[in-house]
Every structure is written in C-alpha cells, then in structure tokens.
Enzyme design. Structure first.
Site, PDB file in Angstrom:
ATOM      1  N   LYS A 133       0.818  -1.219   0.000  1.00  0.00           N
ATOM      2  CA  LYS A 133       0.000   0.000   0.000  1.00  0.00           C
ATOM      3  C   LYS A 133       0.849   1.265   0.000  1.00  0.00           C
ATOM      4  O   LYS A 133       1.846   1.350   0.710  1.00  0.00           O
ATOM      5  CB  LYS A 133      -0.915  -0.022   1.229  1.00  0.00           C
ATOM      6  CG  LYS A 133      -2.033   0.992   1.205  1.00  0.00           C
ATOM      7  CD  LYS A 133      -3.060   0.609   2.257  1.00  0.00           C
ATOM      8  CE  LYS A 133      -4.185   1.599   2.337  1.00  0.00           C
ATOM      9  NZ  LYS A 133      -4.780   1.992   1.080  1.00  0.00           N
TER      10      LYS A 133
ATOM     11  N   ASN B  39       5.798   6.641  -6.445  1.00  0.00           N
ATOM     12  CA  ASN B  39       4.606   7.140  -7.127  1.00  0.00           C
ATOM     13  C   ASN B  39       4.689   8.663  -7.241  1.00  0.00           C
ATOM     14  O   ASN B  39       4.567   9.368  -6.243  1.00  0.00           O
ATOM     15  CB  ASN B  39       3.362   6.723  -6.331  1.00  0.00           C
ATOM     16  CG  ASN B  39       2.086   7.337  -6.868  1.00  0.00           C
ATOM     17  OD1 ASN B  39       2.056   7.858  -7.986  1.00  0.00           O
ATOM     18  ND2 ASN B  39       1.021   7.275  -6.081  1.00  0.00           N
TER      19      ASN B  39
ATOM     20  N   LEU C 233      -4.589   7.797  -0.563  1.00  0.00           N
ATOM     21  CA  LEU C 233      -3.371   7.298   0.093  1.00  0.00           C
ATOM     22  C   LEU C 233      -3.542   7.074   1.589  1.00  0.00           C
ATOM     23  O   LEU C 233      -2.678   7.425   2.401  1.00  0.00           O
ATOM     24  CB  LEU C 233      -2.201   8.268  -0.151  1.00  0.00           C
ATOM     25  CG  LEU C 233      -1.740   8.418  -1.594  1.00  0.00           C
ATOM     26  CD1 LEU C 233      -0.759   9.574  -1.722  1.00  0.00           C
ATOM     27  CD2 LEU C 233      -1.116   7.136  -2.120  1.00  0.00           C
TER      28      LEU C 233
ATOM     29  N   ASN D  82     -11.619   5.422  -8.166  1.00  0.00           N
ATOM     30  CA  ASN D  82     -11.333   5.521  -6.734  1.00  0.00           C
ATOM     31  C   ASN D  82     -10.639   6.837  -6.422  1.00  0.00           C
ATOM     32  O   ASN D  82      -9.898   7.379  -7.229  1.00  0.00           O
ATOM     33  CB  ASN D  82     -10.474   4.333  -6.278  1.00  0.00           C
ATOM     34  CG  ASN D  82      -8.989   4.612  -6.370  1.00  0.00           C
ATOM     35  OD1 ASN D  82      -8.415   5.211  -5.466  1.00  0.00           O
ATOM     36  ND2 ASN D  82      -8.368   4.205  -7.469  1.00  0.00           N
TER      37      ASN D  82
ATOM     38  N   GLY E 207      -2.156  -1.907 -15.605  1.00  0.00           N
ATOM     39  CA  GLY E 207      -3.291  -1.134 -16.090  1.00  0.00           C
ATOM     40  C   GLY E 207      -4.290  -2.021 -16.802  1.00  0.00           C
ATOM     41  O   GLY E 207      -4.103  -2.362 -17.962  1.00  0.00           O
ATOM     42  N   GLY E 208      -5.329  -2.464 -16.092  1.00  0.00           N
ATOM     43  CA  GLY E 208      -6.365  -3.275 -16.706  1.00  0.00           C
ATOM     44  C   GLY E 208      -6.010  -4.733 -16.905  1.00  0.00           C
ATOM     45  O   GLY E 208      -6.661  -5.424 -17.686  1.00  0.00           O
TER      46      GLY E 208
ATOM     47  N   ASN F 297       6.032   0.866  -1.996  1.00  0.00           N
ATOM     48  CA  ASN F 297       5.482   1.954  -2.805  1.00  0.00           C
ATOM     49  C   ASN F 297       5.461   3.221  -1.962  1.00  0.00           C
ATOM     50  O   ASN F 297       4.818   3.273  -0.913  1.00  0.00           O
ATOM     51  CB  ASN F 297       4.077   1.601  -3.290  1.00  0.00           C
ATOM     52  CG  ASN F 297       3.496   2.663  -4.206  1.00  0.00           C
ATOM     53  OD1 ASN F 297       3.030   3.701  -3.764  1.00  0.00           O
ATOM     54  ND2 ASN F 297       3.518   2.397  -5.506  1.00  0.00           N
TER      55      ASN F 297
ATOM     56  N   CYS G 122       1.475  12.240  -7.071  1.00  0.00           N
ATOM     57  CA  CYS G 122       0.973  13.064  -5.964  1.00  0.00           C
ATOM     58  C   CYS G 122       1.094  14.555  -6.289  1.00  0.00           C
ATOM     59  O   CYS G 122       1.989  14.973  -7.012  1.00  0.00           O
ATOM     60  CB  CYS G 122       1.772  12.782  -4.702  1.00  0.00           C
ATOM     61  SG  CYS G 122       1.510  11.142  -4.061  1.00  0.00           S
TER      62      CYS G 122
ATOM     63  N   GLY H  34      -9.170  -0.591 -14.317  1.00  0.00           N
ATOM     64  CA  GLY H  34      -9.963  -1.738 -14.754  1.00  0.00           C
ATOM     65  C   GLY H  34      -9.697  -2.090 -16.206  1.00  0.00           C
ATOM     66  O   GLY H  34      -8.855  -1.485 -16.877  1.00  0.00           O
TER      67      GLY H  34
END
Length: 303
Positions: free
Chosen positions: A45, A128, A73, A69, A244-245, A100, A131, A218
């Site tokens: 997470k 990531n 965070l 979503n 991604g998907g 992450n 942000c 998705g």
C-alpha cells in the site's frame, strides 16, 4: 516445462506477477485466502511520511469495465509501516518486497525512501510521482520531465536499492518523462497509474465521488497501458513494469511483448481476490498455446 522466471534489476522473480499498490493492502490480508508466496513480488500500500486518513467518502464508484477511486493514500505513515506492517508481511511472505512510496514534497519523498531503504526485506522501491506537488500549485510531480527528474535525483541520492518511478498516464508525452527519469538515475519505470475519471449520479445529478474525480482503472484502460509500455520500452534502456487493466494471463503476455519485464495486477484484485493466483496458475497454459517456453525471451518481442 515452461519457465516463468524473470530478472528484475538483478533480482530473480519466480514469475512476473506483482499485485499493484493500493489493491492488495500490505499483503498479509490476502494470506488468509491463499499462500501469497506464489507471487513474483508484492507492491504494498502507498506509504507517506505522515499517517493519512484519506479522502472523504464516498471514494469508490463502479463503472462499466472498471472503477473510479479517490481513496487518498490512506496509510499509517512510514514509521508504522516499518515497525508494524512489514513484520506482519514478512511472517507470511518470503519473496522480494516492493515498497510503494508517495509524497507531497521533494523532502517527503527523500525522507520516506531513506527510511524504507534500510529495511532488509524491501528489495525494490516504487516511487509514485502522481501526488500533488504542494510547492508548485498542486500539480502532480509526474506531469513534467523536470519535476519527475527532480524527485528521481532526490530519491536516488539516499537509496541503495533499485528505484522504479511510477508514472501517470494523464500526460501528453509519456516518453519525455520516462527518459528524464532514466537520465536522473532511475533503475526502472512503472506504468501506468490510473487515468482521471468521473461518474455522475443521474438521480442526484451530482458526482458520485466526494472528491468529484478519481483514478479510473480496470479492463477499459488496458489498451492505453499497452501503448504506453510499448512507447517507453523503445525510449529507455531500463526495465519497465507494466500495469493497467490486467485481469488474465493473456494480458500479461501482451504487456511483456510490448516491453514489460514484470506485470502488476491492480483493480482485478478488488473484483476477484484470487486474481493474481489464477493468472499465475494459467500462465503455463497460455505460454504453451502461443509456443512460449521462456518468458524472458518475449520481453519487447512486439518491437
């Protein structure tokens, strides 16, 4: 007998499947359902310097072929992740772990990465950069080559482990940003993060998500992921983690042909908790169907 092993920045993984950050908790939650040691690695997470409660609710909405979503965070902060979450994960997972890391300033990224780099069980750091940059009007660090490079340099100065920069697809030129990260010292690129999406309730005539907009993920975003992985693979000489998907073994093969060395599975975990397990178990069948003996041999094979 087919070979599922891949080499990611000098670390051999039993297979290329990695649950994507934000879709698999800290991993041990899924260990109650199945032996998560079947995974190649695990990206836990998204972790920030300070604890975060996250965004107001509602923050998840279903859509056709995906979901939106805006969790924001939510996490207990890097110190508690190190002292509480990592030991729980290590108790049930003996594979390489990917941390992450997120931040809202260069200093936050630097401090978080410096702390997590000291943890023996962490093999990779995934940064990531989607942000908001609080010192630059709230724009994402990942929207310009200059700011992406700045984060990369700051993090690489305080880490010894492979650093993968996770890029946002909400840009016009993904290649220039990936190249800037490589030039700044990144060991690899992770892409794509979620697309920006929105859903409106026809009855209330208002946005479903409290934050109005959120990350769209998705099945529907898979072709965008394939395109961006393909473009970035051609432009850089460092490994790419594609996502991604992804929801089936065929998707893994397609992303690897586009240039991915490893593949993360995200939203599919929220729909089917056994998604990663099912994909790993189905990979040998799909490899045999398409005459693939060794997954390492197909990386970038579509170029």
């Amino acid at each position: 007998m087919v070979n599922l092993k891949v080499n990611l920045s000098g670390v051999e993984l039993d297979n290329p499947i990695i649950p994507a950050s934000g879709t698999f908790g800290f991993g041990y939650e899924f260990a109650e359902l199945y032996d998560i040691n079947i995974l190649g690695s695990l990206s836990f997470k998204g972790t920030t310097l300070e604890p975060r409660f996250g965004n107001p609710t509602p923050r998840i909405a279903e859509t056709r072929s995906g979901m939106i979503n805006s969790v924001g965070l939510q996490n207990p902060g890097v110190d508690k992740v190190i002292s509480e979450e990592l030991p729980k994960l290590r108790a049930c997972f003996n594979k390489p772990i990917m941390a992450n890391i997120s931040g809202f300033s260069i200093d936050e990224y630097r401090t978080c990465c410096e702390k997590i780099d000291k943890e023996d069980q962490v093999e990779f750091i995934e940064v990531n950069i989607s942000c908001p940059n609080v010192h630059n009007g709230g724009m994402s660090f990942g929207t310009s080559p200059e700011s992406a490079a700045e984060v990369t340099k700051a993090v690489k100065a305080v880490t010894s482990k492979p650093v993968f920069i996770k890029l946002s697809p909400n840009v016009t030129d993904i290649v220039s940003i990936a190249k800037a990260c490589e030039e700044a010292g990144a060991d690899g690129i992770s892409l794509i993060n979620t697309l920006l999406g929105m859903k409106i309730d026809l009855k209330t005539r208002k946005p479903v998500i409290a934050n109005k907009m959120g990350g769209f993920s998705g099945d529907a975003i898979f072709p965008v992921a394939v395109r961006m992985v393909y473009q970035v693979y051609e432009a850089v000489n460092i490994p790419v983690i594609g996502m991604g998907g992804v929801s089936r073994a065929e998707d893994v093969i397609e992303l690897m042909l586009a240039g991915a060395t490893a593949v993360e599975v995200g939203a599919a975990n929220l729909v089917e908790p056994f998604a990663c397990k099912n994909i790993i178990e189905d990979l040998p069948r799909v490899m045999e169907k398409y005459g693939i003996n060794n997954l390492k041999d197909i990386i970038g094979g579509a170029h």
